[in-house]
Design a protein around this motif. Structure first.
Motif, mmCIF file in Angstrom:
data_model
loop_
_atom_site.group_PDB
_atom_site.id
_atom_site.type_symbol
_atom_site.label_atom_id
_atom_site.label_comp_id
_atom_site.label_asym_id
_atom_site.label_seq_id
_atom_site.Cartn_x
_atom_site.Cartn_y
_atom_site.Cartn_z
ATOM 1 N N GLY A 83 0.788 -1.227 0.000
ATOM 2 C CA GLY A 83 0.000 0.000 0.000
ATOM 3 C C GLY A 83 0.813 1.266 0.000
ATOM 4 N N GLU A 84 2.104 1.199 -0.267
ATOM 5 C CA GLU A 84 2.965 2.377 -0.171
ATOM 6 C C GLU A 84 3.849 2.496 -1.409
ATOM 7 O OE1 GLU A 84 6.347 4.208 2.906
ATOM 8 O OE2 GLU A 84 5.533 2.198 3.207
ATOM 9 N N TRP A 85 3.883 3.704 -1.992
ATOM 10 C CA TRP A 85 4.777 3.985 -3.109
ATOM 11 C C TRP A 85 6.124 4.437 -2.558
ATOM 12 C CZ3 TRP A 85 4.091 2.856 -8.107
ATOM 13 C CH2 TRP A 85 2.799 2.657 -8.580
ATOM 14 N N ARG A 86 7.194 3.779 -3.003
ATOM 15 C CA ARG A 86 8.544 4.168 -2.597
ATOM 16 C C ARG A 86 9.482 4.108 -3.803
ATOM 17 N NH1 ARG A 86 10.306 0.749 2.791
ATOM 18 N NH2 ARG A 86 8.458 1.074 4.079
ATOM 19 N N PRO A 87 10.539 4.944 -3.802
ATOM 20 C CA PRO A 87 11.563 4.783 -4.839
ATOM 21 C C PRO A 87 12.309 3.470 -4.662
ATOM 22 C CG PRO A 87 11.911 6.808 -3.557
ATOM 23 C CD PRO A 87 10.831 6.044 -2.887
ATOM 24 N N VAL A 88 13.015 3.070 -5.707
ATOM 25 C CA VAL A 88 13.783 1.820 -5.696
ATOM 26 C C VAL A 88 15.264 2.151 -5.671
ATOM 27 C CG1 VAL A 88 14.399 -0.210 -7.071
ATOM 28 C CG2 VAL A 88 12.005 0.484 -6.862
ATOM 29 N N TRP A 89 16.025 1.337 -4.915
ATOM 30 C CA TRP A 89 17.476 1.523 -4.847
ATOM 31 C C TRP A 89 18.129 0.172 -4.608
ATOM 32 C CZ3 TRP A 89 21.331 3.839 -6.522
ATOM 33 C CH2 TRP A 89 22.589 3.768 -5.904
ATOM 34 N N SER A 90 19.435 0.087 -4.897
ATOM 35 C CA SER A 90 20.204 -1.120 -4.621
ATOM 36 C C SER A 90 21.674 -0.754 -4.532
ATOM 37 C CB SER A 90 20.008 -2.167 -5.719
ATOM 38 O OG SER A 90 20.896 -3.245 -5.539
ATOM 39 N N TYR A 91 22.384 -1.428 -3.634
ATOM 40 C CA TYR A 91 23.830 -1.218 -3.541
ATOM 41 C C TYR A 91 24.538 -1.822 -4.749
ATOM 42 C CZ TYR A 91 22.548 -0.200 1.269
ATOM 43 O OH TYR A 91 21.952 0.328 2.374
ATOM 44 N N SER A 92 23.948 -2.831 -5.340
ATOM 45 C CA SER A 92 24.516 -3.434 -6.554
ATOM 46 C C SER A 92 23.995 -2.660 -7.759
ATOM 47 C CB SER A 92 24.101 -4.905 -6.674
ATOM 48 O OG SER A 92 24.489 -5.624 -5.529
ATOM 49 N N PRO A 93 24.884 -2.133 -8.595
ATOM 50 C CA PRO A 93 24.429 -1.331 -9.743
ATOM 51 C C PRO A 93 23.472 -2.110 -10.634
ATOM 52 C CG PRO A 93 26.811 -1.144 -9.446
ATOM 53 C CD PRO A 93 26.356 -2.229 -8.524
ATOM 54 N N TRP A 94 22.384 -1.439 -11.040
ATOM 55 C CA TRP A 94 21.420 -2.065 -11.935
ATOM 56 C C TRP A 94 21.964 -2.078 -13.358
ATOM 57 C CZ3 TRP A 94 15.582 -2.417 -12.019
ATOM 58 C CH2 TRP A 94 15.108 -2.942 -10.800
ATOM 59 N N THR A 95 21.751 -3.177 -14.028
ATOM 60 C CA THR A 95 22.138 -3.312 -15.425
ATOM 61 C C THR A 95 20.945 -2.982 -16.321
ATOM 62 O OG1 THR A 95 21.481 -5.636 -15.468
ATOM 63 C CG2 THR A 95 23.751 -5.147 -14.823
ATOM 64 N N LEU A 96 21.225 -2.796 -17.608
ATOM 65 C CA LEU A 96 20.139 -2.587 -18.572
ATOM 66 C C LEU A 96 19.231 -3.805 -18.643
ATOM 67 C CD1 LEU A 96 21.894 -0.763 -21.541
ATOM 68 C CD2 LEU A 96 20.253 0.209 -19.933
ATOM 69 N N LYS A 97 19.807 -4.997 -18.391
ATOM 70 C CA LYS A 97 19.014 -6.226 -18.415
ATOM 71 C C LYS A 97 17.974 -6.201 -17.297
ATOM 72 C CE LYS A 97 19.527 -11.263 -18.534
ATOM 73 N NZ LYS A 97 20.490 -12.395 -18.457
ATOM 74 N N ALA A 98 18.387 -5.773 -16.101
ATOM 75 C CA ALA A 98 17.434 -5.683 -14.990
ATOM 76 C C ALA A 98 16.432 -4.562 -15.234
ATOM 77 C CB ALA A 98 18.186 -5.457 -13.681
ATOM 78 N N ALA A 99 16.916 -3.415 -15.717
ATOM 79 C CA ALA A 99 16.020 -2.288 -15.982
ATOM 80 C C ALA A 99 14.993 -2.647 -17.041
ATOM 81 C CB ALA A 99 16.831 -1.073 -16.420
ATOM 82 N N GLY A 100 15.388 -3.536 -17.980
ATOM 83 C CA GLY A 100 14.455 -3.953 -19.030
ATOM 84 C C GLY A 100 13.226 -4.645 -18.490
ATOM 85 N N VAL A 101 13.355 -5.321 -17.331
ATOM 86 C CA VAL A 101 12.196 -5.975 -16.710
ATOM 87 C C VAL A 101 11.158 -4.924 -16.325
ATOM 88 C CG1 VAL A 101 11.412 -7.380 -14.773
ATOM 89 C CG2 VAL A 101 13.602 -7.884 -15.872
ATOM 90 N N ALA A 102 11.627 -3.823 -15.711
ATOM 91 C CA ALA A 102 10.709 -2.752 -15.321
ATOM 92 C C ALA A 102 10.095 -2.087 -16.549
ATOM 93 C CB ALA A 102 11.443 -1.722 -14.468
ATOM 94 N N CYS A 103 10.899 -1.866 -17.598
ATOM 95 C CA CYS A 103 10.375 -1.237 -18.816
ATOM 96 C C CYS A 103 9.278 -2.089 -19.449
ATOM 97 C CB CYS A 103 11.508 -1.007 -19.815
ATOM 98 S SG CYS A 103 12.712 0.253 -19.308
ATOM 99 N N ARG A 104 9.509 -3.413 -19.501
ATOM 100 C CA ARG A 104 8.489 -4.297 -20.091
ATOM 101 C C ARG A 104 7.227 -4.312 -19.240
ATOM 102 N NH1 ARG A 104 13.154 -7.236 -21.117
ATOM 103 N NH2 ARG A 104 12.894 -8.572 -19.295
ATOM 104 N N GLU A 105 7.380 -4.277 -17.921
ATOM 105 C CA GLU A 105 6.200 -4.282 -17.058
ATOM 106 C C GLU A 105 5.394 -3.001 -17.238
ATOM 107 O OE1 GLU A 105 5.284 -5.231 -12.361
ATOM 108 O OE2 GLU A 105 6.953 -6.168 -13.404
ATOM 109 N N LEU A 106 6.077 -1.900 -17.589
ATOM 110 C CA LEU A 106 5.416 -0.619 -17.826
ATOM 111 C C LEU A 106 4.913 -0.489 -19.259
ATOM 112 C CD1 LEU A 106 7.996 1.608 -15.954
ATOM 113 C CD2 LEU A 106 5.559 1.533 -15.409
#
Length: 694
Positions: A449-472
């Motif tokens: 029930g809460e909107w929050r930004p996303v972060w990670s200590y491990s740098p995100w790759t384009l491959k991981a970011a692509g999952v979010a893009c496809r979901e959107l």
């Protein structure tokens, strides 16, 4: 004699070269020093000609990582891993355990540093289990002579339950649960093995007495052993046994668990071990003082390793808090929010008949699992399982917090196979905010029930970011970066490797705080261009037309346009026989055909091309059918209708205009009145004049 002297010189030279090769070898040496045997003590690595201890960094070493060292030392399996503290810092090799676990050599994972803490390992020395599912299962092998590095299997006939108890204890595991030949592969037929005669209380298998060696035994009879996992798992301080602080019993001690932020995917392992369904939430609790904890990396747990293999001794004031779904779970689905429904209503799990479950019941289950609204409710969608037996018919109103809070009818004895309820709940929302479009900006996740930004200590790759893009529904990932704010705030911490493994964003989310946030740019999906046609002859627009008919020799225009999305670009007007290209001006282009010919017939489409973010994108319109017909059989009526008649009407209109203007304002004579008996409207002029005078 000369030959003998020459041979001796060659031997000396070759031995010198061998010594030089060993001295200059870049492969490091590994040893354990200061322990009771060569298989126990402080871990030291030779690297760049220097022996240094291995320090414990921010990631404590686990049994899984220590097992790599034990195997390299030919010392069996890892039994314990701890640390030794010194009063002053000294140079160490800092080696990340996850690097070692990934299969890399120790040398590849080594970096120079200094530390007060040094790793201490204990290996099983003379016994090991191979080919099993973890440290506590596999085909048994024994090294009975420390001076001889060879390992051999044990004949099933030479091994009993008391022997198994000793081996399990020596490996740091629980009591033996399965003792069977060739369960984890046959290996080589055991040769020259001993018949062990343990009482069950010994600390090591080689402490047991043994009979004379057997020369050989039949293939397929090598002992395979499964020991129970040591220690227990519990959740304490919560509202039920399926909620609270996670604690692990390891090496005879109960301690809270802590580690880098735990995800729902890792928490689900603990929930299943507790027989508590699925993980619903995972968070942390802070206490005022430090205490001993078992530090467990979530990625180690997610990889399928037992909790014990992933546990390392540490201290912290932070502890993991988990909530499991308790009485409901979904099995065989694509994530935590889909699968075949099972309910635990009386210490046993059972499926639910499709006839006994409706949309209101599904709403309650999805809410109980921390998922969104139900989207699919269907029998046997995720496997049939066993035919549900003795299940209840639930009668929920849709507002209850748990399925077992709903009223239920009497139990049904059984129902048909293939009718077990399968349920798919929607996942939480994802959005990009603060960018130039809905497909660019700071990545935010709605969870609990809460909107929050996303972060990670491990740098995100384009491959991981692509999952979010496809979901959107925003195409592919173009760039991924970070944005920093001046103050800390709550974030969802999501590891990119978890996302790349195919897990849903929600499964990989853990609660944390940070002043850094992920910024993504997705390629976005281009809008579909519009195609329309118009003709100067008829003034018709083809914006909604599926087809257009033009006369031969006539003029028509096909127009391409697209909603504003990216600047620039070009349009390709394409058919099976023609291709025309124009730049996009104000997001449109117009293709003029001054004289229609039969060759212009065909199905046309507009293809929009644009370059953005160093990538090329295109989108195609629907098809427009164009046919060209001949000129009508008698061209004269066409010419009269198109040219002569409009010109005649124009001349008549102009003549009447000047006639009226010339006669306006002067009174006609009596003679003229008589001659103009009637005007064009059939009204007598004299009568009209009279009416005007009066």
């Amino acid at each position: 004699m000369d030959h003998l002297l020459l041979l001796m010189m060659l031997l000396v030279c070759s031995s010198g070269l061998q010594a030089e090769r060993e001295l200059n070898s870049t492969e490091p040496g590994v040893r354990l020093v200061g322990g009771e045997s060569r298989c126990a003590g402080a871990l030291e690595v030779e690297h760049e000609g220097e022996w240094r201890p291995v320090g414990e960094g921010y990631s404590p070493w686990t049994l899984k990582a220590a097992g790599v060292v034990c195997r390299e030392l030919d010392c069996g399996s890892a039994v314990s891993v701890g640390r030794r503290e010194e009063s002053s810092g000294r140079p160490v090799w800092w080696i990340r355990p996850d690097c070692v676990e990934s299969g890399s050599a120790l040398r590849e994972c080594a970096g120079s540093s200094s530390s007060f803490y040094f790793l201490n390992l204990t290996c099983s020395d003379s016994v090991r289990l191979l080919g099993g599912t973890g440290l506590c299962s596999g085909r048994l092998e024994v090294n009975s002579d420390p001076s001889d590095p060879s390992w051999s299997s044990v004949c099933e006939a030479d091994f009993d339950q008391q022997d198994a108890q000793v081996v399990c204890r020596q490996l740091g595991c629980g009591a033996p649960s399965v003792l069977q030949g060739a369960l984890y592969g046959e290996g080589e037929a055991p040769m020259g093995t001993k018949e062990f005669q343990c009482g069950g209380h010994e600390s090591a298998l080689l402490d047991c007495s043994s009979a004379s060696e057997r020369s050989t035994c039949s293939p397929g009879t090598a002992v395979s052993l499964t020991c129970s996992e040591p220690g227990g798992v519990q959740l304490v301080g919560g509202e039920s046994r399926c909620a609270g602080r996670l604690e692990l019993e390891h090496q005879g001690e109960w301690r809270p668990v802590w580690g880098s932020p735990w995800t729902l995917k890792a928490a689900g392992v603990a929930c299943r071990k507790l027989d508590c369904g699925s993980a619903v939430s995972v968070g942390r609790r802070v206490e005022s003082s430090m205490r001993s904890v078992w530090w467990i990396r979530p990625d180690c747990v997610e990889s399928g390793s037992a909790l014990r293999e992933c546990a390392a001794s540490d201290s912290s004031s932070y502890f993991l808090n988990l909530t499991c779904s308790d009485s409901v779970r979904l099995l065989g689905g694509t994530g935590l929010c889909s699968g075949r429904l099972e309910v635990n209503s009386d210490s046993s799990w059972s499926s639910v008949c499709e006839a006994d479950f409706d949309q209101q019941d599904a709403q309650v289950v999805c809410r109980q699992l921390g998922c969104g609204a139900p989207s699919v409710l269907q029998g046997a969608l995720y496997g049939e399982g066993e035919a549900p037996m003795g299940t209840k018919e639930f009668q929920c109103g849709g507002h209850e917090s748990a399925l077992l809070d709903c009223s239920s009818a009497s139990e049904r004895s059984t129902c048909s196979p293939g009718t077990a309820v399968s349920l798919t709940c929607s996942d939480p929302g994802v959005q990009l905010v603060g960018g130039e479009s809905r497909c660019a900006g700071a990545l935010e996740l709605e969870y609990e029930g809460e909107w929050r930004p996303v972060w990670s200590y491990s740098p995100w790759t384009l491959k991981a970011a692509g999952v979010a893009c496809r979901e959107l529904d925003c195409g592919s990932a173009v760039s991924v970066g970070e944005r920093k704010e001046s103050s800390m705030r709550s974030v969802w911490w999501i590891r990119p490797d978890c996302v790349q493994s195919g897990s849903a964003l929600r499964e990989c989310a853990a609660s944390d705080s940070s002043s850094y946030f992920l910024n993504l740019t997705c390629s976005d999906k281009l809008f579909q261009p519009n195609i329309s046609v118009s003709s100067s002859m008829y003034g018709v627009s083809g914006a909604q037309q599926q087809g257009f008919q033009a006369f031969r020799g006539s003029t028509f225009t096909i127009s391409c346009s697209i909603q504003p999305q990216y600047p620039g670009g070009s349009f390709l007007l394409s058919s099976s026989t023609h291709n025309y290209t124009q730049p996009a001006v104000n997001h449109s282009a117009h293709f003029l055909f001054p004289a229609a010919e039969p060759a212009h017939q065909g199905n046309y489409s507009c293809v929009y091309h644009v370059s953005a973010f160093s990538q090329n994108f295109s989108s195609e319109s629907r098809l427009l059918s164009v046919t060209v017909t001949g000129v009508p059989s008698d061209p004269e009526p066409f010419i009269i209708r198109a040219v002569v008649l409009p010109l005649t009407q124009l001349l008549v209109t102009v003549g009447l205009y000047f006639y009226c203007k010339a006669t306006r304002g002067r009174r006609p004579s009596r003679q003229e009145d008589i001659e103009l008996d009637y005007d064009d409207l059939g009204v007598p002029a004299e009568e009209e004049g009279a009416q005007g005078a009066e």
